[in-house]
Design an enzyme around this catalytic site. Structure first.
Site, PDB file in Angstrom:
ATOM      1  N   ARG A 250       0.797  -1.218   0.000  1.00 35.42           N
ATOM      2  CA  ARG A 250       0.000   0.000   0.000  1.00 35.42           C
ATOM      3  C   ARG A 250       0.835   1.276   0.000  1.00 35.42           C
ATOM      4  NH1 ARG A 250      -2.751  -3.891   1.787  1.00 35.42           N
ATOM      5  NH2 ARG A 250      -0.778  -4.350   2.742  1.00 35.42           N
ATOM      6  N   THR A 251       1.779   1.372   0.909  1.00 33.18           N
ATOM      7  CA  THR A 251       2.453   2.656   1.086  1.00 33.18           C
ATOM      8  C   THR A 251       3.253   3.018  -0.167  1.00 33.18           C
ATOM      9  OG1 THR A 251       2.605   2.104   3.418  1.00 33.18           O
ATOM     10  CG2 THR A 251       3.876   3.991   2.681  1.00 33.18           C
TER      11      THR A 251
ATOM     12  N   LYS B  76      25.829  -2.991  -0.430  1.00 36.19           N
ATOM     13  CA  LYS B  76      27.307  -2.902  -0.471  1.00 36.19           C
ATOM     14  C   LYS B  76      27.839  -2.107   0.707  1.00 36.19           C
ATOM     15  CE  LYS B  76      26.714  -1.738  -5.025  1.00 36.19           C
ATOM     16  NZ  LYS B  76      27.112  -1.030  -6.242  1.00 36.19           N
TER      17      LYS B  76
ATOM     18  N   HIS C  45       4.677   5.778  11.612  1.00 30.02           N
ATOM     19  CA  HIS C  45       4.212   5.618  10.221  1.00 30.02           C
ATOM     20  C   HIS C  45       3.231   6.761   9.954  1.00 30.02           C
ATOM     21  CE1 HIS C  45       3.133   3.980   6.455  1.00 30.02           C
ATOM     22  NE2 HIS C  45       2.819   2.740   6.791  1.00 30.02           N
TER      23      HIS C  45
ATOM     24  N   ARG D 247      11.042   3.969   3.508  1.00 25.90           N
ATOM     25  CA  ARG D 247      10.705   2.986   4.555  1.00 25.90           C
ATOM     26  C   ARG D 247      11.984   2.246   4.910  1.00 25.90           C
ATOM     27  NH1 ARG D 247       5.684  -1.092   4.604  1.00 25.90           N
ATOM     28  NH2 ARG D 247       4.729   0.892   5.174  1.00 25.90           N
TER      29      ARG D 247
HETATM   30  N1   CP Z   1      -0.297  -0.051   5.880  1.00 28.97           N
HETATM   31  C1   CP Z   1       0.884  -0.302   5.310  1.00 28.97           C
HETATM   32  O1   CP Z   1       1.917   0.304   5.650  1.00 28.97           O
HETATM   33  O2   CP Z   1       0.862  -1.260   4.324  1.00 28.97           O
HETATM   34  P1   CP Z   1       2.122  -1.720   3.495  1.00 28.97           P
HETATM   35  O3   CP Z   1       3.093  -2.374   4.451  1.00 28.97           O
HETATM   36  O4   CP Z   1       1.594  -2.660   2.459  1.00 28.97           O
HETATM   37  O5   CP Z   1       2.748  -0.497   2.885  1.00 28.97           O
END
Ligand code: CP
Length: 308
Positions: free
Chosen positions: A57-58, A86, A135, A107
């Site tokens: 999703r993100t 590396k 998040h 991320r």
């Molecule tokens: N909600 C969320 O962060 O989903 P993903 O891990 O799929 O990005």
């Protein structure tokens, strides 16, 4: 956060004031109503998605958001396909990507990695999830969903259920919703997965009403929002503990019998086993609406950070 180059980044939901969140929600609502008028806003701009951890999703909603704003996307979806494999540092990666893109969504499994990137980049950095910490853009999706479902952010009883220790979306949601009047929390988890002390202490310092319980069914009738979460297998030190705890809470249709008719069931997804698929068609299920709302809020955030 503003770095030494004067560049703004979003690392925590608390980087945004309540007024800024209201503005982002308003922008997202305007995008939903007028998508065509945003189709060229980021023409010539590039988003870099630097994902050192898996995501559906993100990452894809950031990419869809940038394309729908008329911009382009570069990036990688796993650490092993970048020079991190590396031994390149996060700081050097951020300096490098600043030469190629206009904004970064990152991320990373290590808490604080996006902050290191933001301190060293000459373009805005968005924290797309750092370890078990924060998040914030998931919280923006959650907030738009709450606004659209409830019409307000205040005077709500929010149940948060599951892995409250490692669930970074929970920590950001509590930070965000704690700022609204009349909000209280019911924190539902096994003993081993209670919220970290820093989250609990922050709630106490701000006099936010909350209770901690293991009893989902007992809490159900009081809730306006139920935020279910997955037990975060990837953050456990041993598989045995994960297997013991993973099915602590499974929301089934019968458990909703005692819930309010206007309860909103949220989940940041991915779902493993925490919500029966039979609930997906219940009008109280909002988790796929959250997925879509995430794209609109990320569009609004990109516009804000790029000053477009
Ligand atoms: N909600 C969320 O962060 O989903 P993903 O891990 O799929 O990005």
């Amino acid at each position: 956060m503003i770095n030494k180059y004067g560049i703004p980044s979003l690392l925590s939901i608390l980087d945004l004031s309540v007024q800024e969140i209201d503005e982002l929600v308003s922008t997202a609502e305007h995008i939903i109503a007028n998508p065509k008028s945003y189709a060229q806003r980021c023409k010539g701009k590039k988003l870099a998605t630097l994902f050192f951890e898996p995501s559906t999703r993100t990452r894809l909603s950031f990419e869809a958001a940038m394309y729908e704003l008329g911009g382009n996307v570069i990036g990688f979806s796993e650490a092993n396909s970048s020079s991190a494999a590396k031994g390149e540092s996060v700081a050097d990666t951020a300096k490098t990507i600043s030469c190629y893109a206009d904004i970064i969504a990152m991320r990373h499994p290590k808490e604080g990695a996006p902050m290191v990137a933001a301190m060293n980049a000459t373009i805005p950095v968005i924290n797309a999830g750092d370890g078990g910490h924060n998040h914030p853009t998931q919280t923006l999706a959650d907030l738009l969903t709450i606004k659209l479902e409830k019409g307000r952010f205040d005077h709500l009883v929010i149940g948060v259920c599951g892995d409250l220790k490692f669930g970074r979306t929970v920590h950001s949601l509590i930070d965000a919703m704690s700022r609204y009047e009349g909000v209280s929390f019911v924190l539902i988890s096994p003993e081993e997965l209670k919220v970290p002390d820093y989250v609990r202490n922050a709630m106490k310092e701000k006099n936010i009403p909350f209770v901690e319980t293991t009893d989902l069914e007992g809490a159900m009738p009081t809730l306006d929002i139920l935020y279910m979460t997955r037990v975060q297998r990837e953050r456990f030190f041993n598989e045995e503990d994960y297997l013991r705890l993973k099915d602590s809470y499974i929301l089934t249709a019968d458990k909703l019998d005692n819930a309010k008719q206007n309860l909103s069931v949220l989940h940041p997804l991915p779902r493993v086993n925490e919500i029966s698929v039979a609930i997906d068609d219940d009008p109280r299920a909002c988790y796929f609406k959250q997925v879509l709302n995430g794209k609109y809020m990320r569009m609004a955030l990109i516009l804000k950070l790029l000053g477009v």
